[in-house]
Design a protein around this motif. Sequence first.
Motif, PDB file in Angstrom:
ATOM      1  N   UNK A 136      37.556  40.874 119.520  1.00  0.00           N
ATOM      2  CA  UNK A 136      36.482  39.916 119.759  1.00  0.00           C
ATOM      3  C   UNK A 136      36.976  38.538 120.167  1.00  0.00           C
ATOM      4  N   UNK A 137      38.182  38.133 119.732  1.00  0.00           N
ATOM      5  CA  UNK A 137      38.694  36.813 120.066  1.00  0.00           C
ATOM      6  C   UNK A 137      39.233  36.698 121.475  1.00  0.00           C
ATOM      7  N   UNK A 178      50.107  48.659 116.963  1.00  0.00           N
ATOM      8  CA  UNK A 178      48.806  47.994 117.045  1.00  0.00           C
ATOM      9  C   UNK A 178      48.408  47.596 115.633  1.00  0.00           C
ATOM     10  N   UNK A 179      48.164  46.309 115.425  1.00  0.00           N
ATOM     11  CA  UNK A 179      47.772  45.797 114.116  1.00  0.00           C
ATOM     12  C   UNK A 179      46.258  45.806 114.028  1.00  0.00           C
ATOM     13  N   UNK A 180      45.714  46.657 113.163  1.00  0.00           N
ATOM     14  CA  UNK A 180      44.269  46.720 112.972  1.00  0.00           C
ATOM     15  C   UNK A 180      43.632  47.919 113.639  1.00  0.00           C
ATOM     16  N   UNK A 181      42.843  48.661 112.868  1.00  0.00           N
ATOM     17  CA  UNK A 181      42.194  49.878 113.374  1.00  0.00           C
ATOM     18  C   UNK A 181      40.707  49.666 113.572  1.00  0.00           C
ATOM     19  N   UNK A 233      39.005  37.097 108.452  1.00  0.00           N
ATOM     20  CA  UNK A 233      38.259  36.381 109.486  1.00  0.00           C
ATOM     21  C   UNK A 233      38.317  34.884 109.230  1.00  0.00           C
ATOM     22  N   UNK A 234      38.786  34.134 110.209  1.00  0.00           N
ATOM     23  CA  UNK A 234      38.876  32.682 110.087  1.00  0.00           C
ATOM     24  C   UNK A 234      37.498  32.098 109.790  1.00  0.00           C
ATOM     25  N   UNK A 276      44.891  43.487 116.796  1.00  0.00           N
ATOM     26  CA  UNK A 276      43.436  43.560 116.782  1.00  0.00           C
ATOM     27  C   UNK A 276      42.880  42.788 115.587  1.00  0.00           C
ATOM     28  N   UNK A 277      43.787  42.115 114.863  1.00  0.00           N
ATOM     29  CA  UNK A 277      43.360  41.291 113.737  1.00  0.00           C
ATOM     30  C   UNK A 277      42.714  40.007 114.244  1.00  0.00           C
ATOM     31  N   UNK A 278      42.070  39.284 113.351  1.00  0.00           N
ATOM     32  CA  UNK A 278      41.521  37.972 113.684  1.00  0.00           C
ATOM     33  C   UNK A 278      42.578  37.143 114.403  1.00  0.00           C
TER      34      UNK A 278
END
Length: 491
Positions: free
Chosen positions: A467-468, A9-12, A432-433, A276-278
């Motif tokens: 969120x995306x 999982x990428x992002x905590x 974040x884009x 879980x990254x942008x």
Amino acid sequence: MTSPRTAIVIGAGFGGLALAIRLQSAGIMTTVVESRDEPGGRAYVWRKEGYVFDAGPTVITDPACLRELWALTASDMSADVDLIPVSPFYRLLWGDGTSFDYSNDDESLNAEIAKLDPADVEGYARFLDYSRGVYEDGYVKLGAVPFLTATSMVKAAPALIRHKAWHSVYATVSRFVRNEKLRQALSFHTLLVGGNPMRTSSIYALIHALEKSGGVWFARGGTNRLVSGMAALFKRLGGTIILDDGVVRILHEGKQVTGVITRSGQRLAADMIASNADIVHSYGLLMPSPVAARRQKRLRAKRFSPSLFVVHFGLRGHYPDIAHHSILFSDRYGPLLRDIYDHRRLAPDPSLYLHHPSATDPSMAPEGHSTFYALAPVPHLGKADIDWATEGPRYRNLILDQVQEMLIPDLRDRLDTVFHYSPVDFRDDLGAHLGSAFSLEPILTQSAWFRAHNRDDHFGNLFFVGAGTHPGAGIPGVVGSAKATAGLMIG
């Protein structure tokens, strides 16, 4: 004996940790890889001079979706996290001196409504019925359902039509109540998940019923304590968290992803990968890939939520008359929203969300002091060409002046420490884009199947959470997306 399946999982952030807990609970050996030195993502924390400053999110709703993570292994969330109810939910303030305590006590809430307009008490009751209906259809039934095909969207269409989902939250509220301040009070919630009340689908009116049914809560010690509690649960289950070593590339062969390379050069292999990254940043990690490039190009063409400008500050003294959560409304509502979402300008009169956690938990500040942050939605980096290195200090002072004028007359005399966080920080710290604080804007044509899918359509073992993806931003949203994605990964 068959080896257990593995996942990265990428992002905590909340979504990544919630997904990792579900995977590890199901026997999938899971590793979380996080680029920052602490877990949390947007829920990062700074500890300065005895103050605890949560980056956010600081409004915790639907605690049941969080307790469910511990219940997967017959654990009790209270062993790791102490949730405290917040009342009133919010205190809403306007420049003419009007205040409105937004609580879960029906008698008190009706009295507050009657102060604005007695005729709106009955209209509010009808709005609440509507909100409960969209909560049941949009959140309970569909909040953790992955929308992978157009057919899944067609199946949801009757509910969308029944609730007139093409209307905005503000327009829907206006059907039920006539007082302008009450219309603002019942529609501002979409701003907390990145949506413009004037065009966000009326389905998001469910947030009101979500708060009414589950309450508004605060984690003792701050939102960071909820993050660390989730991380502790995951590690007790046997999961691994790698900190301060972000993923720089996702490896792939054909239609399968095979592993990741981290900033330090580690190569980690897994049967499945979830990000879980942008969402735009995530597809960038797949380069070079013509498929990923096309996906990223399509995503860049979508509408993104605004960014935020956040002023964290500590004051000497206590402020018992200032609520835990306050909304300080600008005298302009619709025009201000157009400044934020459509125009290339930084508003001189922002509406503010003021967080005062030491009102509930004195440990958030040194003895005899108070912790605050004031948050203003601002255009993202693609909307306004603003030099935040220059503009940041000026806008920080403007926001402090506004809080001083409306709430704390001696703020400058009591100011002990202050710093700010701008759209550039959202971009640089979180990938974040455009510095968007909430990813894709939650409009109807970017919801459910029209949002980023929980499983990629090309790489069969690549998944997304946060969120995306469906259902969107906010703690219940990203925890719901984790449930949807986990169902696909566990099989």
